[in-house]
Scaffold this motif. Structure first.
Motif, PDB file in Angstrom:
ATOM      1  N   SER A  26       9.576 -22.083  19.518  1.00 28.39           N
ATOM      2  CA  SER A  26       9.284 -22.393  20.913  1.00 28.39           C
ATOM      3  C   SER A  26      10.437 -21.906  21.760  1.00 28.39           C
ATOM      4  O   SER A  26      11.551 -21.738  21.289  1.00 28.39           O
ATOM      5  N   GLY A  27      10.167 -21.689  23.027  1.00 28.50           N
ATOM      6  CA  GLY A  27      11.200 -21.203  23.925  1.00 28.50           C
ATOM      7  C   GLY A  27      11.368 -19.703  23.832  1.00 28.50           C
ATOM      8  O   GLY A  27      10.870 -19.042  22.921  1.00 28.50           O
ATOM      9  N   GLY A  28      12.116 -19.170  24.780  1.00 34.56           N
ATOM     10  CA  GLY A  28      12.365 -17.739  24.823  1.00 34.56           C
ATOM     11  C   GLY A  28      13.478 -17.328  23.882  1.00 34.56           C
ATOM     12  O   GLY A  28      14.115 -18.155  23.210  1.00 34.56           O
ATOM     13  N   PHE A  29      13.754 -16.023  23.844  1.00 37.36           N
ATOM     14  CA  PHE A  29      14.774 -15.500  22.938  1.00 37.36           C
ATOM     15  C   PHE A  29      16.145 -16.086  23.270  1.00 37.36           C
ATOM     16  O   PHE A  29      16.920 -16.423  22.365  1.00 37.36           O
ATOM     17  N   GLY A  30      16.461 -16.215  24.546  1.00 38.09           N
ATOM     18  CA  GLY A  30      17.759 -16.761  24.927  1.00 38.09           C
ATOM     19  C   GLY A  30      17.973 -18.161  24.388  1.00 38.09           C
ATOM     20  O   GLY A  30      19.053 -18.490  23.876  1.00 38.09           O
ATOM     21  N   ASP A  31      16.948 -19.005  24.466  1.00 43.83           N
ATOM     22  CA  ASP A  31      17.058 -20.370  23.958  1.00 43.83           C
ATOM     23  C   ASP A  31      17.230 -20.370  22.443  1.00 43.83           C
ATOM     24  O   ASP A  31      18.029 -21.143  21.896  1.00 43.83           O
ATOM     25  N   ARG A  32      16.500 -19.506  21.772  1.00 41.33           N
ATOM     26  CA  ARG A  32      16.590 -19.466  20.315  1.00 41.33           C
ATOM     27  C   ARG A  32      17.957 -18.945  19.876  1.00 41.33           C
ATOM     28  O   ARG A  32      18.534 -19.428  18.890  1.00 41.33           O
ATOM     29  N   LEU A  33      18.488 -17.958  20.598  1.00 46.81           N
ATOM     30  CA  LEU A  33      19.814 -17.442  20.258  1.00 46.81           C
ATOM     31  C   LEU A  33      20.882 -18.521  20.450  1.00 46.81           C
ATOM     32  O   LEU A  33      21.798 -18.663  19.634  1.00 46.81           O
ATOM     33  N   ARG A  34      20.775 -19.305  21.530  1.00 49.10           N
ATOM     34  CA  ARG A  34      21.734 -20.378  21.775  1.00 49.10           C
ATOM     35  C   ARG A  34      21.658 -21.452  20.691  1.00 49.10           C
ATOM     36  O   ARG A  34      22.638 -22.171  20.461  1.00 49.10           O
ATOM     37  N   ALA A  35      20.525 -21.576  20.025  1.00 52.66           N
ATOM     38  CA  ALA A  35      20.404 -22.526  18.923  1.00 52.66           C
ATOM     39  C   ALA A  35      20.959 -21.949  17.623  1.00 52.66           C
ATOM     40  O   ALA A  35      21.523 -22.670  16.793  1.00 52.66           O
ATOM     41  N   GLU A  52       9.481  -9.746  21.774  1.00 52.37           N
ATOM     42  CA  GLU A  52       8.760  -8.550  22.207  1.00 52.37           C
ATOM     43  C   GLU A  52       7.250  -8.751  22.081  1.00 52.37           C
ATOM     44  O   GLU A  52       6.482  -8.301  22.927  1.00 52.37           O
ATOM     45  N   ARG A  53       6.831  -9.434  20.995  1.00 51.84           N
ATOM     46  CA  ARG A  53       5.398  -9.703  20.821  1.00 51.84           C
ATOM     47  C   ARG A  53       4.892 -10.608  21.942  1.00 51.84           C
ATOM     48  O   ARG A  53       3.834 -10.366  22.519  1.00 51.84           O
ATOM     49  N   ARG A  54       5.667 -11.649  22.237  1.00 48.48           N
ATOM     50  CA  ARG A  54       5.257 -12.555  23.318  1.00 48.48           C
ATOM     51  C   ARG A  54       5.196 -11.821  24.653  1.00 48.48           C
ATOM     52  O   ARG A  54       4.276 -12.027  25.444  1.00 48.48           O
ATOM     53  N   SER A  55       6.197 -10.978  24.881  1.00 43.41           N
ATOM     54  CA  SER A  55       6.218 -10.234  26.135  1.00 43.41           C
ATOM     55  C   SER A  55       5.015  -9.310  26.225  1.00 43.41           C
ATOM     56  O   SER A  55       4.378  -9.194  27.281  1.00 43.41           O
ATOM     57  N   ALA A  56       4.697  -8.640  25.099  1.00 43.17           N
ATOM     58  CA  ALA A  56       3.541  -7.739  25.099  1.00 43.17           C
ATOM     59  C   ALA A  56       2.251  -8.516  25.331  1.00 43.17           C
ATOM     60  O   ALA A  56       1.371  -8.076  26.087  1.00 43.17           O
TER      61      ALA A  56
END
Length: 513
Positions: free
Chosen positions: A151-160, A299-303
């Motif tokens: 869940s969440g965007g890439f930025g949130d996942r990276l911060r985790a 990228e999949r979500r963005s697409a």
């Protein structure tokens, strides 16, 4: 028996044993004898050692008393670990076995030992490795669990990801960098500092400043720079990045997607140089793979979002179009039906989608031709009527037929076969307007013909008597018996008649125009 200093076999055996050995008096711990192996290990001659308290060579003198008590009680002590000090002050661990004996009439302790420093170092390394592996396993388990239901965007996942991985690797700084499309720069997408648990981003590093590093992340599987300041791959960052941030060692793992380097995971150790173990390198590679998965997912979500937005715009355009739009599958089933189609054909979207096209909007007399066209397309792949504007007859839900203008798009391949889009416009009003225009045209043409006939008649009816007046006036002007007054009157008649004839000719010409 009593040990003797002379030719006693025990004394010779004591000197020849390959293990370090010491004899000390039991009650006061004074060294009575040492063999050559002990002298070499401790760094002192036998003469210097004899007569000194054995506790001089214990890092913890209390250990000697505990050892003596066991020997006094049990007569021996086996496999005791002690930390012993050399003459120069260095300490090492020894595994000691002691035996109570009599030495020249005194109760003494024979102690045989060997250096186990390397063994303990190996055990310590093994324990450290096990601890690291447990921490890394727990970290990977936690990180993987987060991907079961992302869940969440890439930025949130990276911060985790970064804090968990930084704790497992025991590094002060852990960051993820994205490489530009032209591979000329890398930009920090996320940096975690363990001290203060701070997050940061935005730094940029340039290829022209460190070409060897950029070549390495495009070539190598992992960059383990134990001394980043001197490593040829990372030393270019020395003055501008490493020294200002106190970084001594770097462990960098390139992030690769479809055989292309898209970024790098960078573990930075602050302080002294550090040797990166194989398990640490493998753990960093695993974390890098998780980040690549997060990038692909983003990228999949963005697409999908772009596709949904595009489909939404297309649906809005189609639904608000003035033309009816009907989407048709390979089997001739209706798969799309816009609002104008509802108004044109009388079927709601829910009723129309899923029905067969032919009985829904095609009159009975044209259905065979429609079926033949579909069959021909499936056999040859050729659709003859696509991208053409045709005028046909359509069928309303309530049974009446009406004229439509039809345009069919090129067939598009989809998973289930093909998709055709048909735009239809009810041209009943236009047909009525065209009929009215034809009737008006015919009426105008009839009026034009009547006008022409009228003009032709008027031309004859007006010119004939006028020509007679002018002709007789001209005949009278030839009569020489006329007086001046009569001749003036005839001239006036001739002049006025000529002017009237010119006016009639002009009016008739204008009327024809």
């Amino acid at each position: 028996g009593d040990g003797e200093a002379g030719g006693n076999p025990f004394a010779r055996l004591f000197d020849l044993t390959p293990l370090p050995a010491v004899v000390s008096r039991l009650h006061d711990g004074i060294v009575l004898a040492v063999n050559q192996r002990t002298a070499d290990l401790i760094g002192i001659t036998g003469e210097q050692a004899v007569g000194r308290p054995v506790t001089d060579y214990y890092v913890d003198p209390a250990q000697r008393q505990a050892l003596a008590d066991r020997v006094r009680r049990d007569g021996r002590a086996d496999h005791v670990r002690l930390q012993i000090r050399r003459e120069n002050g260095d300490a090492f661990w020894a595994l000691v076995s002691s035996q109570l004996l009599s030495w020249q009439g005194d109760a003494a302790v024979l102690t045989v030992f060997h250096d186990i420093s390397e063994q303990l170092a190996a055990e310590t390394a093994l324990r450290d490795s096990e601890r690291r592996l447990v921490a890394q396993s727990d970290a990977l388990t936690g990180l993987t669990a987060r991907y079961v239901d992302p869940s969440g965007g890439f930025g949130d996942r990276l911060r985790a990801i970064l804090p968990i991985a930084a704790e497992a690797l025991r590094v002060e700084r852990l960051s993820m960098w994205r490489i530009a499309d032209d591979h000329a720069t890398i930009a920090c997408a996320g940096l975690y500092r363990r001290t203060g648990a701070r997050h940061d981003c935005g730094a940029v590093l340039y290829r022209h400043d460190a070409p060897a590093y950029f070549e390495a992340i495009e070539r190598d599987r992992v960059i383990a720079a134990d001394d980043a300041v001197t490593d040829p791959r990372t030393r270019a960052f020395r003055d501008g990045y490493l020294i200002p941030n106190g970084i001594a060692a770097m462990l960098d793992v390139p992030l690769r997607q479809s055989n292309t380097t898209v970024g790098v995971l960078c573990a930075e150790h602050v302080g002294a140089p550090r040797v990166w173990t194989i398990d640490e390198q493998n753990f960093a590679i695993s974390v890098a793979n998780l980040i690549v998965v997060a990038i692909v997912e983003e990228e999949r979500r963005s697409a999908l979002a772009r596709l949904a937005e595009s489909e939404g715009r297309a649906r809005l355009i189609v639904d608000t179009a003035h033309d009816a739009f009907v989407g048709i599958g390979s089997a001739g089933t209706i798969v799309a039906w816009n609002g104008q189609a509802e108004r044109t054909f009388g079927w709601s979207r829910e009723e129309g989608v899923g029905r067969n096209l032919a009985p829904t909007i095609i009159p009975a007399e044209f259905r065979d031709a429609h079926a033949s066209g579909m069959r021909r397309f499936h056999e040859t792949g050729v659709a003859r009527i696509v991208n053409q504007r045709l005028e046909l007859t359509a069928l309303h839900r309530h049974g009446h037929e009406f004229p439509v203008e039809l345009t069919i798009t090129e067939p598009m391949g989809i998973d289930s076969g093909f998709f055709f889009g048909a735009f239809l416009r009810d041209i009943s009003d236009r047909r009525e307007r065209d009929a009215e225009l034809r009737r008006a045209k015919e009426s105008a043409e009839a009026a034009t013909r009547a006008k022409s006939e009228f003009l032709a008649n008027m031309s004859h009816e007006l010119r004939t008597p006028l020509n007679g007046v002018l002709g007789y006036a001209q005949l009278l002007q030839r009569d020489r018996s006329l007086n001046a007054i009569q001749r003036e009157a005839l001239d006036a008649i001739t002049k006025c008649g000529s002017q009237l004839l010119e006016l009639i000719n002009d009016v008739l010409d204008l009327s024809k125009i």
